[in-house]
Write an enzyme that holds these catalytic residues in place. Sequence first.
Site, PDB file in Angstrom:
ATOM      1  N   CYS A 106     -10.666 -22.107   9.740  1.00 57.86           N
ATOM      2  CA  CYS A 106      -9.836 -23.306   9.861  1.00 57.86           C
ATOM      3  C   CYS A 106      -9.998 -23.930  11.249  1.00 57.86           C
ATOM      4  O   CYS A 106     -11.098 -24.111  11.737  1.00 57.86           O
ATOM      5  CB  CYS A 106      -8.381 -22.945   9.538  1.00 57.86           C
ATOM      6  SG  CYS A 106      -7.244 -24.336   9.372  1.00 57.86           S
ATOM      7  N   GLY A 107      -8.889 -24.265  11.891  1.00 66.01           N
ATOM      8  CA  GLY A 107      -8.924 -24.959  13.170  1.00 66.01           C
ATOM      9  C   GLY A 107      -9.636 -24.213  14.270  1.00 66.01           C
ATOM     10  O   GLY A 107     -10.115 -24.824  15.234  1.00 66.01           O
TER      11      GLY A 107
END
Length: 201
Positions: A106-107
């Site tokens: 993800c991020g």
Amino acid sequence: MTSSSTRTVHLAVYDTFADWETGHTTAHLARNGYTVRTVGPSREPVTTMGGLRVQPDLALDELRAQDSALLILTGADEWDTGDGLAPFARAARGFLDAGVPVAAICGATAGLAREGLLDGRTHTSAVSFYLAATGYAGGSRYVDADAVTDGGLITAGPTEPVAFAREVFALLGVYGPEKLDAWYRLFHDSDASAYEVLEGE
């Protein structure tokens, strides 16, 4: 004999970290003889995106690559709203330079992109334009896949926690190929027939 350091995995924790993204990974590592230790910006408690309060086992400045088999970085709001988590991306650089693997989902992939760690490695994330917005130079190495391993670096998008775990288990040799395939079919595809393979090996 395996040293204790090679059986310890470090999970980075920080405010709003996406707690669902590594549940499969850490649970099954722990069930297979690994110790999972949490690493925060400090030893002060953090609160996950799901509202859980986590007391880190150690602070980031105490983390040493030689004490670890793997560093896991999850998504969190702050990867996209400031530079507060940049020290974790720098720690990932230190791990990779030391030959110790890193897994980012993800991020956290954007954090690694900003650190330049994806410029020369095949990788994935949520979508290509998410990483492109970081201004990184690795766009040509982006692939549309559930999760990718290139050398000692694993990347995955936020919707692929099971594939992310699969790559971690493969990299660390947690399961053999047949059992790994069965594990993935069971938890990703709800294939009940895979349970027999898991229990029989």
